[in-house]
Design a protein around this motif. Structure first.
Motif, PDB file in Angstrom:
ATOM      1  N   GLY A  96      -5.748  10.453   0.687  1.00  6.80           N
ATOM      2  CA  GLY A  96      -7.095   9.896   0.724  1.00  6.80           C
ATOM      3  C   GLY A  96      -8.147  10.980   0.859  1.00  6.80           C
ATOM      4  N   SER A  97      -7.840  12.019   1.637  1.00  8.86           N
ATOM      5  CA  SER A  97      -8.767  13.142   1.780  1.00  8.86           C
ATOM      6  C   SER A  97      -8.909  13.892   0.462  1.00  8.86           C
ATOM      7  CB  SER A  97      -8.272  14.105   2.870  1.00  8.86           C
ATOM      8  OG  SER A  97      -8.320  13.482   4.150  1.00  8.86           O
ATOM      9  N   MET A  98      -7.803  14.059  -0.248  1.00  6.93           N
ATOM     10  CA  MET A  98      -7.860  14.706  -1.558  1.00  6.93           C
ATOM     11  C   MET A  98      -8.734  13.893  -2.510  1.00  6.93           C
ATOM     12  SD  MET A  98      -3.838  15.808  -1.918  1.00  6.93           S
ATOM     13  CE  MET A  98      -3.964  16.412  -3.610  1.00  6.93           C
ATOM     14  N   ALA A  99      -8.531  12.576  -2.505  1.00  4.47           N
ATOM     15  CA  ALA A  99      -9.314  11.707  -3.383  1.00  4.47           C
ATOM     16  C   ALA A  99     -10.800  11.774  -3.034  1.00  4.47           C
ATOM     17  CB  ALA A  99      -8.808  10.271  -3.275  1.00  4.47           C
ATOM     18  N   ARG A 100     -11.105  11.785  -1.751  1.00  2.00           N
ATOM     19  CA  ARG A 100     -12.495  11.887  -1.311  1.00  2.00           C
ATOM     20  C   ARG A 100     -13.120  13.192  -1.794  1.00  2.00           C
ATOM     21  NH1 ARG A 100     -17.543  10.176  -0.179  1.00  2.00           N
ATOM     22  NH2 ARG A 100     -18.544  11.535   1.363  1.00  2.00           N
ATOM     23  N   ALA A 101     -12.366  14.281  -1.704  1.00  2.00           N
ATOM     24  CA  ALA A 101     -12.883  15.571  -2.159  1.00  2.00           C
ATOM     25  C   ALA A 101     -13.217  15.531  -3.645  1.00  2.00           C
ATOM     26  CB  ALA A 101     -11.857  16.674  -1.883  1.00  2.00           C
ATOM     27  N   MET A 102     -12.358  14.897  -4.429  1.00  2.00           N
ATOM     28  CA  MET A 102     -12.605  14.810  -5.862  1.00  2.00           C
ATOM     29  C   MET A 102     -13.873  14.004  -6.153  1.00  2.00           C
ATOM     30  SD  MET A 102     -10.248  16.674  -7.061  1.00  2.00           S
ATOM     31  CE  MET A 102     -10.411  16.322  -8.809  1.00  2.00           C
ATOM     32  N   GLU A 103     -14.077  12.941  -5.386  1.00  2.00           N
ATOM     33  CA  GLU A 103     -15.267  12.115  -5.574  1.00  2.00           C
ATOM     34  C   GLU A 103     -16.532  12.885  -5.218  1.00  2.00           C
ATOM     35  OE1 GLU A 103     -14.551   8.761  -3.129  1.00  2.00           O
ATOM     36  OE2 GLU A 103     -13.001   7.899  -4.442  1.00  2.00           O
ATOM     37  N   PHE A 124      -5.093   6.104  -5.318  1.00  2.00           N
ATOM     38  CA  PHE A 124      -5.952   7.105  -4.697  1.00  2.00           C
ATOM     39  C   PHE A 124      -7.041   7.631  -5.623  1.00  2.00           C
ATOM     40  CE2 PHE A 124      -1.961   7.041  -2.394  1.00  2.00           C
ATOM     41  CZ  PHE A 124      -2.403   6.938  -1.089  1.00  2.00           C
ATOM     42  N   HIS A 125      -6.663   8.190  -6.759  1.00  2.00           N
ATOM     43  CA  HIS A 125      -7.675   8.739  -7.664  1.00  2.00           C
ATOM     44  C   HIS A 125      -7.109   8.767  -9.079  1.00  2.00           C
ATOM     45  CE1 HIS A 125     -10.521  11.610  -9.479  1.00  2.00           C
ATOM     46  NE2 HIS A 125     -11.348  11.229  -8.523  1.00  2.00           N
ATOM     47  N   PRO A 126      -7.921   8.476 -10.082  1.00  2.00           N
ATOM     48  CA  PRO A 126      -7.403   8.426 -11.457  1.00  2.00           C
ATOM     49  C   PRO A 126      -6.892   9.766 -11.985  1.00  2.00           C
ATOM     50  CG  PRO A 126      -9.808   8.195 -11.402  1.00  2.00           C
ATOM     51  CD  PRO A 126      -9.325   8.036 -10.010  1.00  2.00           C
ATOM     52  N   ARG A 127      -7.346  10.876 -11.389  1.00  2.00           N
ATOM     53  CA  ARG A 127      -6.881  12.182 -11.853  1.00  2.00           C
ATOM     54  C   ARG A 127      -5.722  12.725 -11.041  1.00  2.00           C
ATOM     55  NH1 ARG A 127      -9.624  16.464 -11.673  1.00  2.00           N
ATOM     56  NH2 ARG A 127      -8.516  17.350 -13.450  1.00  2.00           N
ATOM     57  N   MET A 128      -5.300  11.997 -10.016  1.00  2.00           N
ATOM     58  CA  MET A 128      -4.187  12.480  -9.217  1.00  2.00           C
ATOM     59  C   MET A 128      -2.882  12.325  -9.996  1.00  2.00           C
ATOM     60  SD  MET A 128      -3.120  11.628  -5.278  1.00  2.00           S
ATOM     61  CE  MET A 128      -4.678  12.306  -4.703  1.00  2.00           C
ATOM     62  N   VAL A 129      -2.067  13.369  -9.966  1.00  2.00           N
ATOM     63  CA  VAL A 129      -0.786  13.370 -10.665  1.00  2.00           C
ATOM     64  C   VAL A 129       0.343  13.359  -9.637  1.00  2.00           C
ATOM     65  CG1 VAL A 129       0.765  14.716 -12.143  1.00  2.00           C
ATOM     66  CG2 VAL A 129      -1.673  14.548 -12.703  1.00  2.00           C
ATOM     67  N   GLY A 130       1.291  12.458  -9.833  1.00  2.00           N
ATOM     68  CA  GLY A 130       2.479  12.421  -8.990  1.00  2.00           C
ATOM     69  C   GLY A 130       3.614  13.128  -9.698  1.00  2.00           C
ATOM     70  N   LEU A 131       4.341  13.975  -8.978  1.00  2.00           N
ATOM     71  CA  LEU A 131       5.444  14.727  -9.562  1.00  2.00           C
ATOM     72  C   LEU A 131       6.745  14.451  -8.819  1.00  2.00           C
ATOM     73  CD1 LEU A 131       3.740  18.216 -10.094  1.00  2.00           C
ATOM     74  CD2 LEU A 131       4.097  16.420 -11.801  1.00  2.00           C
ATOM     75  N   THR A 132       7.786  14.201  -9.574  1.00  2.00           N
ATOM     76  CA  THR A 132       9.113  13.999  -9.013  1.00  2.00           C
ATOM     77  C   THR A 132      10.099  14.817  -9.835  1.00  2.00           C
ATOM     78  OG1 THR A 132      10.736  12.334  -8.296  1.00  2.00           O
ATOM     79  CG2 THR A 132       9.597  11.918 -10.381  1.00  2.00           C
ATOM     80  N   GLY A 133      11.374  14.603  -9.634  1.00  2.00           N
ATOM     81  CA  GLY A 133      12.375  15.352 -10.379  1.00  2.00           C
ATOM     82  C   GLY A 133      13.753  15.090  -9.815  1.00  2.00           C
ATOM     83  N   THR A 134      14.708  15.883 -10.238  1.00  2.00           N
ATOM     84  CA  THR A 134      16.049  15.768  -9.679  1.00  2.00           C
ATOM     85  C   THR A 134      16.020  16.320  -8.254  1.00  2.00           C
ATOM     86  OG1 THR A 134      16.739  17.982 -10.386  1.00  2.00           O
ATOM     87  CG2 THR A 134      17.029  16.157 -11.981  1.00  2.00           C
ATOM     88  N   PRO A 135      16.996  15.961  -7.437  1.00  2.00           N
ATOM     89  CA  PRO A 135      17.042  16.540  -6.088  1.00  2.00           C
ATOM     90  C   PRO A 135      17.024  18.069  -6.112  1.00  2.00           C
ATOM     91  CG  PRO A 135      18.532  14.682  -6.214  1.00  2.00           C
ATOM     92  CD  PRO A 135      18.038  14.926  -7.613  1.00  2.00           C
ATOM     93  N   GLU A 136      17.668  18.652  -7.110  1.00  2.00           N
ATOM     94  CA  GLU A 136      17.705  20.111  -7.211  1.00  2.00           C
ATOM     95  C   GLU A 136      16.334  20.683  -7.552  1.00  2.00           C
ATOM     96  OE1 GLU A 136      21.566  18.342  -7.550  1.00  2.00           O
ATOM     97  OE2 GLU A 136      19.788  18.034  -8.813  1.00  2.00           O
ATOM     98  N   GLN A 137      15.621  20.021  -8.453  1.00  2.00           N
ATOM     99  CA  GLN A 137      14.283  20.485  -8.816  1.00  2.00           C
ATOM    100  C   GLN A 137      13.325  20.377  -7.638  1.00  2.00           C
ATOM    101  OE1 GLN A 137      13.738  17.865 -12.185  1.00  2.00           O
ATOM    102  NE2 GLN A 137      13.968  19.554 -13.656  1.00  2.00           N
ATOM    103  N   VAL A 138      13.401  19.276  -6.923  1.00  2.00           N
ATOM    104  CA  VAL A 138      12.525  19.082  -5.762  1.00  2.00           C
ATOM    105  C   VAL A 138      12.865  20.075  -4.662  1.00  2.00           C
ATOM    106  CG1 VAL A 138      11.898  17.478  -3.913  1.00  2.00           C
ATOM    107  CG2 VAL A 138      12.022  16.673  -6.284  1.00  2.00           C
TER     108      VAL A 138
END
Length: 208
Positions: A90-97, A130-144
């Protein structure tokens, strides 16, 4: 209970090491009226960041190179987090706004520490809150595991009370990382930094 206390102690120790590194850098690299002052800002006693390959919330495979040329504001958390993660995002989203058009030069990223449950479709629903420009990233357990190691992030599964394995929580460090347009580490923001404080710091950099 002893195991949980040990995990928390480890998290605190890692946080102290990172904080000590930042404090050392701040003492050694006070701003100077020279062209090298901004460059010196990225020097720390602890190496933080590096290449990664993950999957974004649209299902696209991405690497750190996809965000070259942009400042990156990165948070490591998970969507099932009951309180801390939503607050920080939420703080990140507020900063973007607050930044408005200047925010186009900043890419907010949420990298999951819980790839088992944070699937692409689940992250897509979560980051949209949260924000339209926020990107969520996931992956395999090894990548994370590789990206959390590169960023010195502490994360460990906390066994659920009552034996419900699918309802576990995650103990984790809660810093926000600011990386430069070239991918180099700039600084960390401690948990609890407000969106307005984030925006003020970013605005000064973007206007410089």
């Amino acid at each position: 209970m002893k195991a949980r206390i040990l995990r928390i102690a480890v998290a605190m120790a890692i946080g102290l090491v990172i904080a000590a590194g930042i404090a050392w850098w701040q003492v050694q690299n006070e701003p100077q009226p020279s062209r090298t002052a901004r460059t010196q800002e990225t020097q720390t006693a602890v190496s933080i960041g590096g290449p990664f390959t993950l999957t974004d919330h649209t299902g696209k495979t991405v690497t750190d190179q996809d965000y070259q040329g942009q400042y990156r504001l990165i948070y490591f958390g998970y969507s099932y987090c009951p309180d801390v993660c939503p607050t920080e995002l939420g703080s990140m989203a507020r900063a973007m706004e607050v930044l408005g058009p200047l925010g186009d030069r900043v890419q907010p990223l949420m990298i999951t520490i819980d790839p088992e449950r944070d699937t692409v479709s689940h992250l897509a629903e979560y980051v949209a809150l949260f924000h339209p420009r926020m990107v969520g990233l996931t992956g395999t357990p090894e990548q994370v595991a590789a990206v959390t190691k590169a960023y010195r992030v502490y994360a460990a599964k906390r066994p659920a009370e009552g034996g419900k394995t699918e309802e576990y929580l995650m103990d984790h460090s809660g810093f926000l990382y600011l990386m430069g347009p070239d991918g180099a580490f700039i600084r960390i923001f401690p948990a609890g930094t407000t969106g307005d404080e984030l925006a003020a710091d970013l605005r000064a950099r973007l206007a410089g």
